[in-house]
Design a protein around this motif. Structure first.
Motif, PDB file in Angstrom:
ATOM      1  N   THR A  23     -21.525 -36.369  -6.829  1.00 60.98           N
ATOM      2  CA  THR A  23     -21.854 -34.957  -6.646  1.00 60.98           C
ATOM      3  C   THR A  23     -22.499 -34.341  -7.879  1.00 60.98           C
ATOM      4  OG1 THR A  23     -19.626 -34.345  -7.364  1.00 60.98           O
ATOM      5  CG2 THR A  23     -19.970 -34.670  -5.008  1.00 60.98           C
ATOM      6  N   THR A  24     -22.482 -35.053  -9.011  1.00 64.23           N
ATOM      7  CA  THR A  24     -23.000 -34.479 -10.238  1.00 64.23           C
ATOM      8  C   THR A  24     -24.018 -35.429 -10.864  1.00 64.23           C
ATOM      9  OG1 THR A  24     -20.884 -33.400 -10.628  1.00 64.23           O
ATOM     10  CG2 THR A  24     -22.383 -33.544 -12.488  1.00 64.23           C
TER      11      THR A  24
ATOM     12  N   LYS B 157     -32.524 -31.899 -18.896  1.00 65.75           N
ATOM     13  CA  LYS B 157     -32.865 -31.795 -20.317  1.00 65.75           C
ATOM     14  C   LYS B 157     -32.399 -33.019 -21.084  1.00 65.75           C
ATOM     15  CE  LYS B 157     -33.022 -26.760 -20.811  1.00 65.75           C
ATOM     16  NZ  LYS B 157     -32.440 -25.568 -21.507  1.00 65.75           N
ATOM     17  N   LEU B 158     -31.252 -33.589 -20.675  1.00 69.40           N
ATOM     18  CA  LEU B 158     -30.762 -34.784 -21.357  1.00 69.40           C
ATOM     19  C   LEU B 158     -31.682 -35.967 -21.077  1.00 69.40           C
ATOM     20  CD1 LEU B 158     -28.618 -36.172 -23.070  1.00 69.40           C
ATOM     21  CD2 LEU B 158     -27.288 -36.565 -20.990  1.00 69.40           C
TER      22      LEU B 158
ATOM     23  N   ASN C 154     -22.512 -27.950 -25.407  1.00 66.65           N
ATOM     24  CA  ASN C 154     -23.354 -26.756 -25.386  1.00 66.65           C
ATOM     25  C   ASN C 154     -24.093 -26.566 -24.061  1.00 66.65           C
ATOM     26  OD1 ASN C 154     -22.742 -25.939 -28.047  1.00 66.65           O
ATOM     27  ND2 ASN C 154     -24.189 -27.447 -28.866  1.00 66.65           N
ATOM     28  N   SER C 155     -23.924 -27.509 -23.153  1.00 68.89           N
ATOM     29  CA  SER C 155     -24.649 -27.459 -21.896  1.00 68.89           C
ATOM     30  C   SER C 155     -23.981 -26.486 -20.918  1.00 68.89           C
ATOM     31  CB  SER C 155     -24.710 -28.854 -21.272  1.00 68.89           C
ATOM     32  OG  SER C 155     -25.253 -28.816 -19.973  1.00 68.89           O
ATOM     33  N   SER C 156     -24.781 -25.888 -20.054  1.00 64.44           N
ATOM     34  CA  SER C 156     -24.229 -25.034 -18.992  1.00 64.44           C
ATOM     35  C   SER C 156     -23.558 -25.869 -17.915  1.00 64.44           C
ATOM     36  CB  SER C 156     -25.351 -24.199 -18.371  1.00 64.44           C
ATOM     37  OG  SER C 156     -26.360 -25.051 -17.827  1.00 64.44           O
ATOM     38  N   ALA C 157     -23.835 -27.184 -17.918  1.00 62.78           N
ATOM     39  CA  ALA C 157     -23.203 -28.101 -16.962  1.00 62.78           C
ATOM     40  C   ALA C 157     -22.658 -29.301 -17.736  1.00 62.78           C
ATOM     41  CB  ALA C 157     -24.209 -28.544 -15.905  1.00 62.78           C
ATOM     42  N   PRO C 158     -21.546 -29.111 -18.480  1.00 65.25           N
ATOM     43  CA  PRO C 158     -20.987 -30.209 -19.277  1.00 65.25           C
ATOM     44  C   PRO C 158     -20.553 -31.361 -18.385  1.00 65.25           C
ATOM     45  CG  PRO C 158     -19.458 -28.364 -19.164  1.00 65.25           C
ATOM     46  CD  PRO C 158     -20.741 -27.885 -18.575  1.00 65.25           C
ATOM     47  N   PHE C 159     -20.588 -32.557 -18.940  1.00 65.32           N
ATOM     48  CA  PHE C 159     -20.248 -33.757 -18.176  1.00 65.32           C
ATOM     49  C   PHE C 159     -19.209 -34.568 -18.950  1.00 65.32           C
ATOM     50  CE2 PHE C 159     -24.238 -34.060 -20.489  1.00 65.32           C
ATOM     51  CZ  PHE C 159     -24.010 -35.119 -21.354  1.00 65.32           C
ATOM     52  N   THR C 160     -18.548 -35.444 -18.233  1.00 63.83           N
ATOM     53  CA  THR C 160     -17.502 -36.279 -18.815  1.00 63.83           C
ATOM     54  C   THR C 160     -18.115 -37.377 -19.681  1.00 63.83           C
ATOM     55  OG1 THR C 160     -16.090 -35.892 -16.905  1.00 63.83           O
ATOM     56  CG2 THR C 160     -15.522 -37.762 -18.317  1.00 63.83           C
ATOM     57  N   ILE C 161     -17.482 -37.639 -20.824  1.00 65.19           N
ATOM     58  CA  ILE C 161     -17.917 -38.695 -21.734  1.00 65.19           C
ATOM     59  C   ILE C 161     -16.707 -39.560 -22.080  1.00 65.19           C
ATOM     60  CG2 ILE C 161     -18.854 -39.216 -24.027  1.00 65.19           C
ATOM     61  CD1 ILE C 161     -20.309 -36.516 -23.888  1.00 65.19           C
TER      62      ILE C 161
ATOM     63  N   ALA D  23     -16.125 -42.805 -16.927  1.00 58.63           N
ATOM     64  CA  ALA D  23     -16.539 -41.402 -16.852  1.00 58.63           C
ATOM     65  C   ALA D  23     -17.269 -41.182 -15.543  1.00 58.63           C
ATOM     66  CB  ALA D  23     -17.425 -41.032 -18.036  1.00 58.63           C
ATOM     67  N   TYR D  24     -16.576 -40.689 -14.531  1.00 65.90           N
ATOM     68  CA  TYR D  24     -17.190 -40.504 -13.223  1.00 65.90           C
ATOM     69  C   TYR D  24     -18.333 -39.484 -13.305  1.00 65.90           C
ATOM     70  CZ  TYR D  24     -17.771 -39.278  -8.328  1.00 65.90           C
ATOM     71  OH  TYR D  24     -18.300 -39.029  -7.084  1.00 65.90           O
ATOM     72  N   ASN D  25     -19.519 -39.928 -12.923  1.00 69.02           N
ATOM     73  CA  ASN D  25     -20.726 -39.105 -12.940  1.00 69.02           C
ATOM     74  C   ASN D  25     -21.079 -38.592 -14.339  1.00 69.02           C
ATOM     75  OD1 ASN D  25     -21.649 -39.362 -10.372  1.00 69.02           O
ATOM     76  ND2 ASN D  25     -20.829 -37.425  -9.631  1.00 69.02           N
ATOM     77  N   GLY D  26     -20.467 -39.164 -15.360  1.00 65.44           N
ATOM     78  CA  GLY D  26     -20.759 -38.763 -16.731  1.00 65.44           C
ATOM     79  C   GLY D  26     -21.444 -39.883 -17.488  1.00 65.44           C
TER      80      GLY D  26
END
Length: 425
Positions: A33-34, A39-40, A92-99, A114-117
Protein backbone atom coordinates in the motif's frame (compact mmCIF):
# COMPACT_ATOMS: atom_id res chain seq x y z
CA UNK A 1 36.98 -21.57 46.40
CA UNK A 2 33.80 -19.53 46.49
CA UNK A 3 30.80 -20.37 48.62
CA UNK A 4 29.26 -23.60 47.36
CA UNK A 5 25.72 -22.33 47.99
CA UNK A 6 25.84 -18.77 46.67
CA UNK A 7 23.21 -16.30 47.72
CA UNK A 8 23.65 -14.35 44.49
CA UNK A 9 20.37 -14.46 42.52
CA UNK A 10 20.66 -16.70 39.49
CA UNK A 11 18.93 -16.62 36.15
CA UNK A 12 18.85 -19.38 33.61
CA UNK A 13 18.60 -18.44 29.96
CA UNK A 14 16.89 -21.25 28.11
CA UNK A 15 17.41 -21.25 24.36
CA UNK A 16 15.12 -23.61 22.45
CA UNK A 17 15.87 -24.11 18.78
CA UNK A 18 13.53 -25.96 16.47
CA UNK A 19 15.20 -26.54 13.13
CA UNK A 20 12.28 -27.09 10.80
CA UNK A 21 11.19 -26.44 7.27
CA UNK A 22 8.26 -24.34 8.49
CA UNK A 23 7.73 -21.22 6.38
CA UNK A 24 4.97 -18.77 7.18
CA UNK A 25 3.13 -16.86 4.49
CA UNK A 26 2.58 -13.86 6.77
CA UNK A 27 3.18 -10.74 4.73
CA UNK A 28 3.55 -12.49 1.37
CA UNK A 29 -0.06 -11.96 0.34
CA UNK A 30 -0.43 -8.52 1.89
CA UNK A 31 -0.97 -5.74 -0.64
CA UNK A 32 1.78 -3.17 -0.98
CA UNK A 33 0.00 0.00 0.00
CA UNK A 34 2.99 2.32 0.33
CA UNK A 35 5.65 3.30 -2.19
CA UNK A 36 8.82 5.24 -1.59
CA UNK A 37 8.54 8.99 -2.16
CA UNK A 38 9.38 10.00 -5.73
CA UNK A 39 11.91 12.52 -4.41
CA UNK A 40 13.92 9.67 -2.91
CA UNK A 41 13.98 7.87 -6.25
CA UNK A 42 15.55 11.00 -7.74
CA UNK A 43 17.90 11.56 -4.81
CA UNK A 44 21.69 11.16 -4.86
CA UNK A 45 21.10 7.84 -3.05
CA UNK A 46 19.07 6.46 -5.96
CA UNK A 47 21.96 4.55 -7.50
CA UNK A 48 22.47 2.74 -4.20
CA UNK A 49 18.79 1.90 -3.75
CA UNK A 50 17.96 -1.43 -5.38
CA UNK A 51 14.40 -2.28 -6.32
CA UNK A 52 15.02 -5.39 -8.38
CA UNK A 53 13.22 -8.64 -7.40
CA UNK A 54 16.40 -10.48 -6.35
CA UNK A 55 17.49 -7.73 -3.96
CA UNK A 56 13.98 -7.44 -2.50
CA UNK A 57 13.61 -11.19 -2.06
CA UNK A 58 16.99 -11.50 -0.33
CA UNK A 59 15.82 -9.35 2.60
CA UNK A 60 12.16 -10.40 2.77
CA UNK A 61 12.67 -13.07 5.43
CA UNK A 62 14.89 -13.38 8.46
CA UNK A 63 16.69 -16.21 10.20
CA UNK A 64 13.66 -17.05 12.34
CA UNK A 65 11.85 -18.01 9.12
CA UNK A 66 8.49 -17.09 10.67
CA UNK A 67 7.73 -13.54 9.50
CA UNK A 68 8.04 -12.41 5.89
CA UNK A 69 7.87 -8.75 4.81
CA UNK A 70 8.79 -7.26 1.45
CA UNK A 71 10.49 -3.86 1.48
CA UNK A 72 10.15 -1.30 -1.29
CA UNK A 73 13.94 -1.09 -1.71
CA UNK A 74 17.31 -2.22 -0.38
CA UNK A 75 20.07 0.29 0.35
CA UNK A 76 23.60 -0.87 -0.39
CA UNK A 77 25.53 1.80 1.52
CA UNK A 78 29.08 2.82 0.71
CA UNK A 79 29.53 4.70 3.99
CA UNK A 80 27.76 5.60 7.23
CA UNK A 81 26.93 8.90 5.55
CA UNK A 82 24.56 7.06 3.20
CA UNK A 83 22.70 5.66 6.19
CA UNK A 84 22.46 9.09 7.79
CA UNK A 85 21.14 10.59 4.57
CA UNK A 86 18.46 7.93 4.17
CA UNK A 87 17.18 8.23 7.73
CA UNK A 88 17.24 12.03 7.66
CA UNK A 89 15.27 11.98 4.40
CA UNK A 90 12.59 9.76 5.92
CA UNK A 91 12.43 11.81 9.14
CA UNK A 92 11.92 15.05 7.21
CA UNK A 93 9.56 13.54 4.66
CA UNK A 94 5.81 14.18 4.65
CA UNK A 95 5.47 10.42 4.09
CA UNK A 96 8.09 8.77 6.36
CA UNK A 97 8.83 5.11 5.74
CA UNK A 98 10.15 2.22 7.80
CA UNK A 99 13.91 1.60 7.82
CA UNK A 100 15.68 -1.48 9.19
CA UNK A 101 19.38 -2.34 9.38
CA UNK A 102 20.22 -5.91 8.43
CA UNK A 103 23.42 -7.86 8.94
CA UNK A 104 22.84 -11.56 8.34
CA UNK A 105 19.22 -11.24 9.41
CA UNK A 106 19.54 -13.31 12.60
CA UNK A 107 16.27 -12.11 14.10
CA UNK A 108 13.17 -14.07 15.01
CA UNK A 109 10.22 -11.73 14.56
CA UNK A 110 11.13 -9.65 11.54
CA UNK A 111 13.22 -6.97 13.28
CA UNK A 112 15.60 -6.90 10.30
CA UNK A 113 12.80 -6.32 7.79
CA UNK A 114 10.91 -3.18 6.69
CA UNK A 115 7.52 -3.68 5.07
CA UNK A 116 7.21 -1.27 2.14
CA UNK A 117 10.23 0.59 3.51
CA UNK A 118 14.00 0.30 3.06
CA UNK A 119 16.32 -2.39 4.39
CA UNK A 120 19.94 -1.31 4.83
CA UNK A 121 22.33 -4.10 3.85
CA UNK A 122 25.10 -3.65 6.43
CA UNK A 123 27.19 -6.47 4.99
CA UNK A 124 27.59 -4.43 1.80
CA UNK A 125 29.10 -1.66 3.90
CA UNK A 126 31.54 -4.17 5.38
CA UNK A 127 32.57 -5.37 1.95
CA UNK A 128 33.07 -1.81 0.66
CA UNK A 129 35.60 -0.87 3.35
CA UNK A 130 39.06 -0.46 1.87
CA UNK A 131 40.67 -0.91 5.29
CA UNK A 132 39.83 -3.23 8.16
CA UNK A 133 36.86 -2.24 10.24
CA UNK A 134 38.69 -3.30 13.41
CA UNK A 135 41.29 -0.96 14.98
CA UNK A 136 43.07 -2.05 18.17
CA UNK A 137 44.26 0.63 20.61
CA UNK A 138 45.17 1.16 24.25
CA UNK A 139 44.53 3.95 26.72
CA UNK A 140 45.52 4.53 30.34
CA UNK A 141 41.92 4.57 31.54
CA UNK A 142 40.43 1.76 29.43
CA UNK A 143 43.32 -0.56 28.76
CA UNK A 144 43.15 -2.40 25.43
CA UNK A 145 40.11 -1.95 23.22
CA UNK A 146 38.98 -2.31 19.62
CA UNK A 147 37.02 0.23 17.61
CA UNK A 148 34.81 -1.93 15.42
CA UNK A 149 32.39 -1.06 12.64
CA UNK A 150 28.83 -2.12 13.45
CA UNK A 151 28.75 -4.05 10.16
CA UNK A 152 31.76 -6.20 11.07
CA UNK A 153 31.36 -9.91 11.83
CA UNK A 154 32.52 -11.21 15.20
CA UNK A 155 34.72 -13.80 13.48
CA UNK A 156 36.55 -10.92 11.79
CA UNK A 157 36.89 -9.14 15.14
CA UNK A 158 38.39 -12.30 16.61
CA UNK A 159 40.90 -12.71 13.78
CA UNK A 160 41.92 -9.04 13.81
CA UNK A 161 42.42 -8.80 17.57
CA UNK A 162 44.30 -12.09 17.76
CA UNK A 163 47.00 -10.51 15.59
CA UNK A 164 47.74 -8.39 18.67
CA UNK A 165 47.44 -11.30 21.11
CA UNK A 166 44.12 -9.92 22.33
CA UNK A 167 40.42 -10.79 22.14
CA UNK A 168 37.02 -9.73 23.48
CA UNK A 169 35.91 -11.67 26.55
CA UNK A 170 32.20 -12.19 25.86
CA UNK A 171 30.88 -13.98 22.78
CA UNK A 172 27.90 -15.56 21.11
CA UNK A 173 27.99 -19.25 20.16
CA UNK A 174 27.90 -18.34 16.46
CA UNK A 175 30.44 -15.82 15.19
CA UNK A 176 29.04 -15.10 11.70
CA UNK A 177 26.97 -12.27 13.21
CA UNK A 178 27.45 -8.53 12.99
CA UNK A 179 28.67 -6.50 15.93
CA UNK A 180 25.79 -4.05 15.61
CA UNK A 181 23.32 -6.93 15.45
CA UNK A 182 24.32 -8.71 18.65
CA UNK A 183 24.83 -5.44 20.54
CA UNK A 184 21.28 -4.51 19.57
CA UNK A 185 20.12 -7.66 21.35
CA UNK A 186 22.48 -8.61 24.19
CA UNK A 187 25.11 -11.06 22.98
CA UNK A 188 24.86 -14.06 25.28
CA UNK A 189 26.84 -17.28 25.56
CA UNK A 190 28.52 -19.41 28.17
CA UNK A 191 30.87 -16.58 29.20
CA UNK A 192 28.00 -14.36 30.39
CA UNK A 193 28.01 -15.62 34.00
CA UNK A 194 31.54 -14.25 34.41
CA UNK A 195 31.93 -11.30 32.06
CA UNK A 196 28.33 -10.33 31.41
CA UNK A 197 26.78 -10.25 27.91
CA UNK A 198 28.52 -8.47 25.07
CA UNK A 199 26.62 -5.25 25.81
CA UNK A 200 28.33 -5.14 29.24
CA UNK A 201 31.75 -5.02 27.59
CA UNK A 202 31.32 -1.90 25.44
CA UNK A 203 32.93 1.44 26.32
CA UNK A 204 31.39 3.60 23.61
CA UNK A 205 29.20 3.48 20.50
CA UNK A 206 28.45 5.67 17.51
CA UNK A 207 24.74 5.66 16.75
CA UNK A 208 22.69 7.07 13.89
CA UNK A 209 19.44 8.13 15.52
CA UNK A 210 15.93 8.21 14.09
CA UNK A 211 16.50 11.84 13.12
CA UNK A 212 19.54 10.95 11.04
CA UNK A 213 22.05 12.35 13.53
CA UNK A 214 25.35 10.61 14.25
CA UNK A 215 25.84 10.60 18.02
CA UNK A 216 28.76 9.25 20.06
CA UNK A 217 27.60 7.94 23.42
CA UNK A 218 29.02 6.16 26.46
CA UNK A 219 28.08 5.64 30.13
CA UNK A 220 29.10 9.28 30.72
CA UNK A 221 28.17 10.97 27.44
CA UNK A 222 24.62 10.72 26.06
CA UNK A 223 24.14 7.88 28.52
CA UNK A 224 20.39 7.49 27.93
CA UNK A 225 21.00 6.68 24.27
CA UNK A 226 23.95 4.45 25.17
CA UNK A 227 21.88 2.22 27.43
CA UNK A 228 18.85 2.34 25.13
CA UNK A 229 20.64 1.26 21.98
CA UNK A 230 22.53 -1.60 23.68
CA UNK A 231 19.89 -4.30 23.74
CA UNK A 232 17.32 -1.99 22.14
CA UNK A 233 16.48 -4.31 19.21
CA UNK A 234 17.42 -1.60 16.73
CA UNK A 235 14.54 0.65 17.81
CA UNK A 236 16.69 3.52 19.15
CA UNK A 237 19.24 3.84 16.38
CA UNK A 238 21.73 2.02 14.17
CA UNK A 239 25.12 1.21 15.68
CA UNK A 240 27.90 2.14 13.25
CA UNK A 241 30.87 1.79 15.63
CA UNK A 242 31.47 0.11 18.97
CA UNK A 243 34.48 0.37 21.28
CA UNK A 244 34.88 -3.12 22.74
CA UNK A 245 36.96 -4.18 25.75
CA UNK A 246 39.86 -6.55 25.04
CA UNK A 247 42.02 -8.78 27.20
CA UNK A 248 44.94 -11.10 26.54
CA UNK A 249 43.85 -14.02 24.38
CA UNK A 250 44.55 -17.57 25.53
CA UNK A 251 45.96 -20.16 23.17
CA UNK A 252 44.05 -23.29 24.10
CA UNK A 253 40.89 -24.56 25.76
CA UNK A 254 40.18 -27.55 27.95
CA UNK A 255 36.63 -28.43 26.90
CA UNK A 256 34.61 -30.71 29.19
CA UNK A 257 31.10 -32.20 29.20
CA UNK A 258 29.40 -34.00 32.08
CA UNK A 259 26.13 -35.95 31.90
CA UNK A 260 23.25 -35.93 34.40
CA UNK A 261 20.00 -37.87 34.74
CA UNK A 262 18.68 -35.69 37.58
CA UNK A 263 17.59 -32.16 36.68
CA UNK A 264 17.95 -30.76 40.20
CA UNK A 265 21.54 -32.01 40.45
CA UNK A 266 22.23 -30.57 37.01
CA UNK A 267 21.06 -27.04 37.89
CA UNK A 268 22.68 -27.07 41.35
CA UNK A 269 26.02 -28.02 39.83
CA UNK A 270 25.66 -25.29 37.21
CA UNK A 271 25.10 -22.75 40.00
CA UNK A 272 28.04 -24.10 41.91
CA UNK A 273 30.33 -23.82 38.92
CA UNK A 274 29.38 -20.23 38.17
CA UNK A 275 29.88 -19.34 41.85
CA UNK A 276 33.59 -20.02 41.35
CA UNK A 277 33.59 -16.59 39.88
CA UNK A 278 35.75 -13.54 39.48
CA UNK A 279 36.95 -11.70 36.42
CA UNK A 280 40.59 -11.91 37.47
CA UNK A 281 40.54 -15.25 39.27
CA UNK A 282 42.74 -17.82 37.59
CA UNK A 283 40.76 -20.66 39.15
CA UNK A 284 37.44 -19.56 37.66
CA UNK A 285 35.88 -21.24 34.66
CA UNK A 286 35.62 -19.28 31.43
CA UNK A 287 32.51 -20.88 29.98
CA UNK A 288 29.52 -22.74 31.46
CA UNK A 289 26.55 -23.97 29.46
CA UNK A 290 24.05 -26.79 29.55
CA UNK A 291 21.98 -28.74 27.06
CA UNK A 292 19.47 -31.54 26.71
CA UNK A 293 20.06 -34.92 25.10
CA UNK A 294 16.88 -36.64 23.97
CA UNK A 295 16.42 -40.38 23.55
CA UNK A 296 15.56 -40.04 19.85
CA UNK A 297 17.62 -36.94 19.14
CA UNK A 298 21.19 -36.76 17.80
CA UNK A 299 23.87 -36.95 20.52
CA UNK A 300 26.41 -35.18 18.33
CA UNK A 301 24.48 -32.32 16.77
CA UNK A 302 25.22 -29.38 14.47
CA UNK A 303 26.93 -27.45 17.29
CA UNK A 304 29.84 -29.86 17.54
CA UNK A 305 30.80 -33.50 17.55
CA UNK A 306 32.06 -34.35 20.99
CA UNK A 307 31.30 -37.79 22.41
CA UNK A 308 33.60 -40.70 21.51
CA UNK A 309 31.98 -43.32 19.29
CA UNK A 310 32.70 -46.03 21.87
CA UNK A 311 30.59 -44.26 24.50
CA UNK A 312 27.57 -43.43 22.35
CA UNK A 313 25.76 -46.79 22.97
CA UNK A 314 25.92 -46.23 26.75
CA UNK A 315 24.75 -42.63 26.46
CA UNK A 316 21.93 -43.65 24.12
CA UNK A 317 20.85 -46.36 26.56
CA UNK A 318 20.73 -43.87 29.45
CA UNK A 319 18.77 -41.37 27.36
CA UNK A 320 16.28 -44.09 26.46
CA UNK A 321 15.99 -45.08 30.13
CA UNK A 322 15.48 -41.55 31.47
CA UNK A 323 13.92 -39.85 28.43
CA UNK A 324 16.17 -36.82 28.85
CA UNK A 325 19.83 -36.56 29.80
CA UNK A 326 21.16 -33.15 30.89
CA UNK A 327 24.66 -32.04 29.95
CA UNK A 328 26.90 -29.45 31.58
CA UNK A 329 29.51 -28.05 29.23
CA UNK A 330 32.44 -26.06 30.59
CA UNK A 331 35.63 -24.57 29.24
CA UNK A 332 38.84 -23.48 30.90
CA UNK A 333 41.26 -21.37 28.90
CA UNK A 334 45.01 -21.87 29.21
CA UNK A 335 48.31 -21.00 27.57
CA UNK A 336 51.93 -22.15 27.70
CA UNK A 337 52.28 -20.96 31.30
CA UNK A 338 49.24 -22.78 32.65
CA UNK A 339 49.02 -25.89 30.49
CA UNK A 340 50.64 -28.02 33.20
CA UNK A 341 48.16 -26.97 35.90
CA UNK A 342 44.82 -26.77 34.07
CA UNK A 343 43.90 -30.42 34.63
CA UNK A 344 44.57 -30.16 38.37
CA UNK A 345 42.51 -26.97 38.63
CA UNK A 346 39.56 -28.61 36.91
CA UNK A 347 39.86 -31.69 39.08
CA UNK A 348 39.51 -29.50 42.17
CA UNK A 349 36.52 -27.65 40.71
CA UNK A 350 34.72 -30.88 39.86
CA UNK A 351 35.04 -32.43 43.34
CA UNK A 352 31.60 -33.04 44.77
CA UNK A 353 29.70 -32.64 41.51
CA UNK A 354 26.84 -35.06 40.91
CA UNK A 355 27.27 -36.09 37.28
CA UNK A 356 26.77 -39.72 36.30
CA UNK A 357 29.98 -41.59 37.26
CA UNK A 358 32.20 -42.25 34.29
CA UNK A 359 30.30 -39.91 32.00
CA UNK A 360 32.68 -36.97 31.90
CA UNK A 361 34.46 -36.21 28.64
CA UNK A 362 37.27 -33.77 27.88
CA UNK A 363 39.34 -32.66 24.95
CA UNK A 364 41.85 -29.94 24.13
CA UNK A 365 41.19 -27.54 21.26
CA UNK A 366 42.61 -24.23 20.15
CA UNK A 367 40.93 -21.05 21.36
CA UNK A 368 39.82 -20.21 17.82
CA UNK A 369 38.40 -23.67 17.19
CA UNK A 370 36.40 -23.49 20.40
CA UNK A 371 34.89 -20.09 19.67
CA UNK A 372 34.16 -20.98 16.03
CA UNK A 373 32.73 -24.41 16.84
CA UNK A 374 29.34 -23.63 15.23
CA UNK A 375 29.99 -23.63 11.51
CA UNK A 376 28.10 -21.58 8.94
CA UNK A 377 27.31 -24.55 6.74
CA UNK A 378 25.62 -26.37 9.65
CA UNK A 379 23.48 -23.43 10.75
CA UNK A 380 20.30 -23.30 8.68
CA UNK A 381 17.43 -20.78 9.16
CA UNK A 382 15.06 -21.87 11.91
CA UNK A 383 12.66 -20.53 14.52
CA UNK A 384 13.90 -20.33 18.09
CA UNK A 385 12.89 -19.03 21.49
CA UNK A 386 14.94 -17.29 24.21
CA UNK A 387 13.61 -17.20 27.78
CA UNK A 388 15.08 -15.70 30.95
CA UNK A 389 13.92 -17.76 33.91
CA UNK A 390 14.54 -17.07 37.62
CA UNK A 391 16.01 -19.83 39.73
CA UNK A 392 12.68 -20.17 41.55
CA UNK A 393 10.90 -21.32 38.37
CA UNK A 394 13.45 -23.59 36.77
CA UNK A 395 12.16 -26.84 38.32
CA UNK A 396 8.60 -26.04 37.20
CA UNK A 397 9.90 -25.30 33.71
CA UNK A 398 11.61 -28.68 33.55
CA UNK A 399 8.48 -30.58 34.57
CA UNK A 400 6.00 -28.46 32.63
CA UNK A 401 7.92 -27.89 29.41
CA UNK A 402 10.75 -30.40 29.05
CA UNK A 403 8.88 -33.35 30.52
CA UNK A 404 5.24 -32.62 29.69
CA UNK A 405 5.73 -31.02 26.26
CA UNK A 406 9.14 -31.67 24.69
CA UNK A 407 9.46 -35.27 25.90
CA UNK A 408 5.82 -36.34 25.55
CA UNK A 409 5.52 -34.85 22.07
CA UNK A 410 8.86 -36.33 21.04
CA UNK A 411 10.30 -32.99 19.93
CA UNK A 412 13.87 -33.91 18.98
CA UNK A 413 14.63 -31.73 15.96
CA UNK A 414 16.64 -28.99 17.67
CA UNK A 415 18.93 -28.32 20.62
CA UNK A 416 17.81 -26.89 23.95
CA UNK A 417 20.56 -24.84 25.61
CA UNK A 418 20.90 -23.65 29.21
CA UNK A 419 23.02 -20.63 30.13
CA UNK A 420 23.30 -20.15 33.90
CA UNK A 421 24.17 -16.59 34.82
CA UNK A 422 24.53 -14.31 37.82
CA UNK A 423 21.90 -11.60 37.77
CA UNK A 424 24.44 -8.91 38.76
CA UNK A 425 26.22 -9.45 35.42
Amino acid sequence: MADQNPAIPTYFLVLILYITRFVSTLGKSMPRTTLLPSKLQNHDLANRLHLDPDSIESVSSDYGNIVHKRPAAVLYPTSAEDIKTLIKFSYNSSAPFTIAARGHGHSVRGQAMAYNGVVIDMIHLKNRRKKTGVIVSKSHSLGYFADVGGEQLWIDVLNATLEHGLAPVSWTDFLQLTVGGTLSNAGISGQTFRYGPQISNVFEVDVITGKGQLVTCSPNINSELFYAVLGGLGQFGIITRARIALESAPKSVKWVRMLYSDFSAFTKDQERLISINGRKQNNALDYVEGSLLMARGPLNNWRSSFFPASDIPRITSLATQHGIIYTIEVAKYYDDWTQHTVDKELEEMFKGLSFIPGLIFAKDVSYVDFLARVRSEDNVPHPWLNLFLPKSSIEDFNSGVFRDIVLKRNITTGPVLFYPMNRNK
